[in-house]
Motif scaffolding. Structure first.
Motif, PDB file in Angstrom:
ATOM      1  N   LEU A 192       0.802  -1.305  -0.015  1.00 38.50           N
ATOM      2  CA  LEU A 192      -0.030  -0.028  -0.099  1.00 38.50           C
ATOM      3  C   LEU A 192       0.823   1.178   0.000  1.00 38.50           C
ATOM      4  O   LEU A 192       0.541   2.283  -0.782  1.00 38.50           O
ATOM      5  N   ILE A 193       1.885   1.254   0.913  1.00 32.69           N
ATOM      6  CA  ILE A 193       2.987   2.310   0.835  1.00 32.69           C
ATOM      7  C   ILE A 193       3.494   2.608  -0.561  1.00 32.69           C
ATOM      8  O   ILE A 193       3.554   3.696  -0.860  1.00 32.69           O
ATOM      9  N   GLU A 194       3.831   1.363  -1.155  1.00 29.11           N
ATOM     10  CA  GLU A 194       4.569   1.627  -2.336  1.00 29.11           C
ATOM     11  C   GLU A 194       3.387   2.047  -3.551  1.00 29.11           C
ATOM     12  O   GLU A 194       3.775   3.010  -4.338  1.00 29.11           O
ATOM     13  N   LEU A 195       2.114   1.592  -3.608  1.00 31.10           N
ATOM     14  CA  LEU A 195       1.182   2.020  -4.483  1.00 31.10           C
ATOM     15  C   LEU A 195       0.869   3.479  -4.075  1.00 31.10           C
ATOM     16  O   LEU A 195       0.615   4.484  -5.232  1.00 31.10           O
ATOM     17  N   LEU A 196       0.735   3.915  -2.802  1.00 31.54           N
ATOM     18  CA  LEU A 196       0.510   5.366  -3.005  1.00 31.54           C
ATOM     19  C   LEU A 196       1.751   6.379  -3.335  1.00 31.54           C
ATOM     20  O   LEU A 196       1.418   7.389  -3.788  1.00 31.54           O
ATOM     21  N   THR A 197       2.901   5.895  -3.310  1.00 31.99           N
ATOM     22  CA  THR A 197       4.083   6.555  -3.952  1.00 31.99           C
ATOM     23  C   THR A 197       3.910   6.635  -5.258  1.00 31.99           C
ATOM     24  O   THR A 197       4.018   7.647  -5.967  1.00 31.99           O
ATOM     25  N   LEU A 198       3.733   5.430  -5.857  1.00 29.30           N
ATOM     26  CA  LEU A 198       3.433   5.428  -7.260  1.00 29.30           C
ATOM     27  C   LEU A 198       2.390   6.347  -7.867  1.00 29.30           C
ATOM     28  O   LEU A 198       2.583   7.248  -8.664  1.00 29.30           O
ATOM     29  N   SER A 254     -11.363   9.898 -13.813  1.00 30.61           N
ATOM     30  CA  SER A 254     -11.318   8.537 -14.013  1.00 30.61           C
ATOM     31  C   SER A 254     -10.176   7.979 -14.925  1.00 30.61           C
ATOM     32  O   SER A 254      -9.613   6.748 -14.595  1.00 30.61           O
ATOM     33  N   MET A 255      -9.555   8.917 -15.515  1.00 30.12           N
ATOM     34  CA  MET A 255      -8.184   8.420 -16.088  1.00 30.12           C
ATOM     35  C   MET A 255      -7.115   8.177 -15.155  1.00 30.12           C
ATOM     36  O   MET A 255      -6.348   6.916 -15.278  1.00 30.12           O
ATOM     37  N   ILE A 256      -7.140   8.974 -13.984  1.00 27.51           N
ATOM     38  CA  ILE A 256      -5.951   8.480 -13.034  1.00 27.51           C
ATOM     39  C   ILE A 256      -6.219   7.299 -12.307  1.00 27.51           C
ATOM     40  O   ILE A 256      -5.335   6.496 -12.131  1.00 27.51           O
ATOM     41  N   VAL A 257      -7.785   7.243 -12.026  1.00 29.53           N
ATOM     42  CA  VAL A 257      -7.930   5.787 -11.298  1.00 29.53           C
ATOM     43  C   VAL A 257      -7.806   4.881 -12.257  1.00 29.53           C
ATOM     44  O   VAL A 257      -7.227   3.666 -11.976  1.00 29.53           O
ATOM     45  N   THR A 258      -8.210   5.004 -13.626  1.00 31.20           N
ATOM     46  CA  THR A 258      -7.790   3.759 -14.483  1.00 31.20           C
ATOM     47  C   THR A 258      -6.332   3.386 -14.633  1.00 31.20           C
ATOM     48  O   THR A 258      -6.128   2.414 -14.842  1.00 31.20           O
ATOM     49  N   ALA A 259      -5.474   4.427 -14.536  1.00 25.41           N
ATOM     50  CA  ALA A 259      -3.975   4.178 -14.693  1.00 25.41           C
ATOM     51  C   ALA A 259      -3.586   3.443 -13.526  1.00 25.41           C
ATOM     52  O   ALA A 259      -2.894   2.493 -13.633  1.00 25.41           O
ATOM     53  N   ALA A 260      -4.034   3.994 -12.289  1.00 26.81           N
ATOM     54  CA  ALA A 260      -3.566   3.152 -11.192  1.00 26.81           C
ATOM     55  C   ALA A 260      -4.184   1.678 -11.153  1.00 26.81           C
ATOM     56  O   ALA A 260      -3.583   0.754 -10.843  1.00 26.81           O
ATOM     57  N   GLY A 261      -5.638   1.481 -11.731  1.00 30.05           N
ATOM     58  CA  GLY A 261      -5.820   0.118 -11.722  1.00 30.05           C
ATOM     59  C   GLY A 261      -5.236  -0.840 -12.713  1.00 30.05           C
ATOM     60  O   GLY A 261      -5.018  -1.895 -12.386  1.00 30.05           O
ATOM     61  N   LEU A 262      -4.863  -0.155 -13.804  1.00 33.55           N
ATOM     62  CA  LEU A 262      -4.122  -0.959 -14.828  1.00 33.55           C
ATOM     63  C   LEU A 262      -2.808  -1.381 -14.281  1.00 33.55           C
ATOM     64  O   LEU A 262      -2.248  -2.394 -14.499  1.00 33.55           O
ATOM     65  N   THR A 263      -1.981  -0.370 -13.896  1.00 33.42           N
ATOM     66  CA  THR A 263      -0.864  -0.671 -13.312  1.00 33.42           C
ATOM     67  C   THR A 263      -0.831  -1.900 -12.127  1.00 33.42           C
ATOM     68  O   THR A 263       0.109  -2.553 -12.157  1.00 33.42           O
ATOM     69  N   ALA A 264      -1.919  -1.696 -11.182  1.00 28.65           N
ATOM     70  CA  ALA A 264      -2.092  -2.690 -10.171  1.00 28.65           C
ATOM     71  C   ALA A 264      -2.292  -4.174 -10.933  1.00 28.65           C
ATOM     72  O   ALA A 264      -1.747  -5.182 -10.324  1.00 28.65           O
ATOM     73  N   LEU A 265      -2.967  -4.015 -11.777  1.00 28.36           N
ATOM     74  CA  LEU A 265      -3.416  -5.400 -12.592  1.00 28.36           C
ATOM     75  C   LEU A 265      -2.116  -5.878 -13.132  1.00 28.36           C
ATOM     76  O   LEU A 265      -2.016  -7.082 -12.952  1.00 28.36           O
ATOM     77  N   ALA A 266      -1.530  -5.093 -14.000  1.00 30.28           N
ATOM     78  CA  ALA A 266      -0.239  -5.760 -14.250  1.00 30.28           C
ATOM     79  C   ALA A 266       0.717  -6.226 -13.224  1.00 30.28           C
ATOM     80  O   ALA A 266       1.255  -7.430 -13.689  1.00 30.28           O
ATOM     81  N   SER A 267       0.724  -5.534 -12.378  1.00 32.36           N
ATOM     82  CA  SER A 267       1.824  -5.803 -11.065  1.00 32.36           C
ATOM     83  C   SER A 267       1.082  -7.282 -10.456  1.00 32.36           C
ATOM     84  O   SER A 267       1.913  -7.988 -10.203  1.00 32.36           O
ATOM     85  N   ALA A 268      -0.219  -7.397 -10.301  1.00 36.48           N
ATOM     86  CA  ALA A 268      -0.806  -8.361  -9.461  1.00 36.48           C
ATOM     87  C   ALA A 268      -0.604  -9.659 -10.664  1.00 36.48           C
ATOM     88  O   ALA A 268      -0.110 -10.683  -9.990  1.00 36.48           O
ATOM     89  N   VAL A 269      -0.903  -9.664 -11.798  1.00 29.57           N
ATOM     90  CA  VAL A 269      -0.663 -10.812 -12.587  1.00 29.57           C
ATOM     91  C   VAL A 269       1.013 -11.292 -12.799  1.00 29.57           C
ATOM     92  O   VAL A 269       1.077 -12.379 -12.602  1.00 29.57           O
ATOM     93  N   ALA A 270       1.823 -10.005 -12.908  1.00 27.08           N
ATOM     94  CA  ALA A 270       3.325 -10.559 -12.794  1.00 27.08           C
ATOM     95  C   ALA A 270       3.635 -11.243 -11.525  1.00 27.08           C
ATOM     96  O   ALA A 270       4.408 -12.128 -11.486  1.00 27.08           O
TER      97      ALA A 270
END
Length: 791
Positions: free
Chosen positions: A672-678, A705-721
């Protein structure tokens, strides 16, 4: 230097929010690491934990009646006594299991030294607490109490497991004179003494004095525990104590080293597993702290350029940032360390218990000093790199305004906008994955905590597999039955009797014996189990099962000991006669460190035609309750059967479950700390683009919505990897640990797809929720392009 300090102070006053975030992030990371260390020590040192909590005795003396125990308090080096307690040797039966137990006369209040720690149920209670002081159980001359407390017993945890006993059960106790008594189990307790193992010495139970008098009458002994001022004087104190009591009076001596050595295997197994998690958590925490510091440096590029313009040298700029962020790091580390030291024990649940006990466990001081110092060094290294970059910032801010902040829109993106795909989705994808280098770094940093969480889930699933599907983990037989019936006709009749019990699927005769390896440099276990017609269903993970004469399967520990592989012929010596077997497969072997070779009992009879089974292994039908089947077996064959549950290695690793759950929470906090920083870094770096998008007509809702989408897509890629790499790494780590412990590779169990789906979806939802506030603030920014937005 004075100018550098003045600028650092002014910068702190101007950016208090960012400074507070860095301090709190450092404090949270340090607190998480210290709690992880407390949990690791709590689970990896079970004996030491129990010893400290119970104020355990270093020496236990078991003597005959009449010994002068009071003289022991005057022995030099003895700090306190536990007891003396009157004792009686008994045999306890429950659900077909039979265990030798030494009952101790105890009081209604547990003693201060050598105090049993009740983990289930309650301690002994008398008919009247006010009148129970006479029934202390301490001192040979204690008066026998009678009343409601009589007929109750508290069992040591390993004895309760062997008997399948729980609080509220009734057990059958046979006294020294052969008379039977029924006692009700009121509690289960842990002590820092040698645990009960089948075939070893007796276990421990506690009853009131009146109950002991009814069972043993006058045939009792004594036990006393000695807590020493210096544990290193154990051997010398034992000699003095035996001299004081008289060697003819002392029947047995047990020392704390013996009890600790028995639990040493569990300590090493848990310690190795948690060491991997601890190093991974430290790496993830270091990256999160470095990311927070680096993000703050990148957010002050305008200030750095101005400092360069007014005459600050690169060295002065670097020193200013280094001093400032080291001060933040030290403050955060001090706050996190102080919070755990002062408030850690007040955290509810297992975490608080671990923090409270941790202070008395070995390695506490080293971790309390080493973890904060290591974190400060890592943060200093990250800050030094960021400060060096800050010193290289050019003093011309316009130059950055001329640089493109992101890659041009791709043909696919333009086509997506042309077919009316929501702009927030397209621009969010472009913001999440701008360039290959800028994409991989945040995805990798966020994927590391998720990778470690997945590895922890693999360990959790493997423990669950041992419990829910023991047959697949090398434990197909749930029960072992022993009966002293040597005649062949009686053997066949016993097998028919056992097979007729409900829920018993198959009965396999077996025999075990010690065998010497070639060169007679070590001992292994040779096991004959099952017959050629009805082979034992061992779980073979390499090679094949036994199907012919002189064939056998072996555990990983045996193969490593002999330095052979599947397919080799193994020669051993059994009772002075050679035995040669062909190893055709490797099995998962949880017992004896994997140093077991298993063939059919028919193959052993070729060497010894007079060989008779020592036991029978019972494979139960799916869904059958071993305790219910054991209770049914207790009434067959005239009550002469001794029924035991097959030991499961997961029983020794039970403390790991709570630690794994707490570790997942710690890693989630780091993530969560890493995510808030990013997120904060991404919003600040794209500030100029956001203003441009608002200028060409995007609404505040679309920008958010664009900012939220960018965060969600980054989290999705990180979660899958992270989950994919975590599954591969977790399988490898668990199998490697299984191979090193002798159990063998092939025990790793991956989490179910729904669990991994929850991890991925939870990561994405967490990122969306964390990005909501920064997105709202960014969408409300006024349409202006100042110098701060061009840097």
């Amino acid at each position: 230097m004075r100018a550098t300090l003045r600028w650092a102070h002014a910068d702190f006053r101007a950016h208090r929010g960012e400074a507070l975030f860095v301090v709190l992030a450092s404090a949270g990371i340090i607190a998480s690491l210290l709690l992880a260390g407390a949990l690791f020590s709590y689970a990896a040192n079970p004996w030491q934990r129990v010893f400290n909590q119970s104020h355990g005795a270093h020496i236990w003396l078991h003597t005959r009646a009449g010994a002068d125990m009071a003289a022991l308090s005057r022995v030099e080096g003895v700090a306190a006594l536990s007891g003396p307690y009157r004792t009686a040797a008994t045999t306890v039966e429950s659900r077909g299991a039979r265990v030798g137990v030494t009952l101790r006369a105890a009081g209604t209040t547990p003693p201060e030294t050598g105090r049993p720690l009740v983990t289930a149920g309650n301690w002994l209670t008398g008919p009247d607490e006010a009148g129970s002081s006479a029934d202390t159980g301490e001192g040979v001359g204690a008066e026998a109490g009678a009343g409601a407390g009589n007929g109750a017993v508290v069992l040591e945890a390993s004895v309760a497991r062997a008997l399948w006993a729980e609080p509220g059960d009734t057990i059958r106790v046979t006294g020294p004179d052969g008379s039977a008594h029924a006692l009700r189990v009121t509690g289960i307790a842990e002590v820092a003494e040698p645990r009960y193992h089948p075939g070893s010495g007796p276990g421990i139970g506690w009853v009131l004095s009146g109950t002991l008098d009814g069972i043993a009458h006058a045939d009792t002994g004594q036990s006393v525990g000695l807590r020493l001022a210096d544990p290193d004087d154990t051997d010398f104190t034992v000699q003095r104590a035996v001299t004081v009591l008289g060697a003819d009076r002392v029947a047995q001596v047990t020392k704390w080293q013996q009890a600790r050595a028995e639990a040493g295997g569990d300590d090493r197994l848990l310690g190795q597993m948690f060491a991997v998690f601890g190093l991974g958590a430290l790496l993830a925490a270091a990256l999160a702290a470095a990311g927070a510091v680096g993000a703050r440096v990148r957010g002050q590029l305008r200030d750095i350029a101005i400092l360069k313009a007014v005459g600050f040298t690169p060295g002065q700029v670097a020193r200013g940032f280094l001093v400032q962020h080291l001060a933040f790091a030290l403050l955060g580390v001090a706050l996190g360390t102080a919070a755990i030291a002062l408030l850690g024990a007040r955290i509810p649940g297992r975490v608080g218990e671990a923090a409270a006990v941790w202070q008395d466990l070995p390695g506490h001081t080293a971790l309390m000093i080493g973890v904060p110092c290591g974190a400060v060094l890592l943060i200093a290294a990250a800050t030094g790199l960021s400060a060096w970059r800050a010193g290289r910032v050019p003093p011309v801010p316009v130059a950055r305004a001329a640089q493109p902040s992101a890659a041009p829109m791709t043909a696919l993106g333009r086509r997506a906008l042309g077919v009316r795909v929501p702009p927030a989705l397209v621009l969010g994808w472009r913001a999440a994955f701008p360039r290959r280098g800028r994409t991989l770094v945040p995805v990798a940093r966020l994927a590391l905590p998720l990778l470690l969480i997945t590895v922890a889930l693999v360990a959790w699933s493997t423990l669950d597999q041992f419990r829910s599907r023991p047959a697949q983990m090398g434990l197909p037989a749930a029960l072992t039955v022993r009966a002293g019936q040597p005649a062949a006709s009686s053997e066949a009749e016993l097998e028919r009797t056992l097979a007729a019990v409900p829920d018993v699927a198959t009965v396999h005769p077996g025999a075990e014996m010690a065998a010497l390896v070639p060169g007679q440099t070590g001992t292994i276990t040779l096991r004959g189990l099952g017959t050629a017609r009805n082979p034992y269903p061992a779980e073979v993970v390499e090679g094949r099962a036994v199907s012919g004469p002189d064939e056998a399967v072996a555990g990983q520990g045996l193969l490593d000991l002999l330095g052979v592989r599947v397919g080799a012929w193994v020669r051993m010596t059994v009772e002075g006669r050679p035995q040669i077997l062909h190893v055709v497969g490797r099995t998962i072997e949880p017992e004896s460190g994997g140093r077991v070779i298993t063939t059919t009992i028919d193959a052993l009879r070729e060497r010894d035609p007079e060989l008779r089974p020592d036991f029978h292994a019972l494979v139960l039908r799916e869904g059958a309750d071993p305790r219910a089947v054991g209770a049914a077996l207790a009434g067959t064959a005239g009550g002469t059967l001794e029924v035991r549950e097959t030991p499961n290695p997961v029983d020794r690793l039970e403390p790991a479950r709570g630690v794994i759950a707490a570790l997942i929470a710690v890693l989630a906090l780091i993530g969560l700390i890493e995510l808030l920083t990013l997120i904060s870094t991404g919003v600040r770096d794209r500030g100029r683009d956001l203003l441009a998008l608002k200028a060409i007509g995007l609404t505040p809702r679309q920008i958010g919505s664009m900012i939220v989408t960018a965060a969600g897509l980054t989290a999705l890629a990180s979660a899958v990897a992270g989950t994919v790499l975590g599954l591969l790494s977790g399988r490898w780590l668990v199998d490697t640990q299984g191979a090193s412990s002798g159990i063998g590779a092939g025990i790793a169990q991956l989490p179910s797809p729904p669990v991994m789906f929850i991890v991925i979806i939870g990561s994405v939802l967490g990122a969306v929720a964390a990005a909501a506030v920064p997105a709202t603030r960014a969408a409300r920014r006024r349409l202006a392009d100042s110098l701060s937005e061009t840097l």
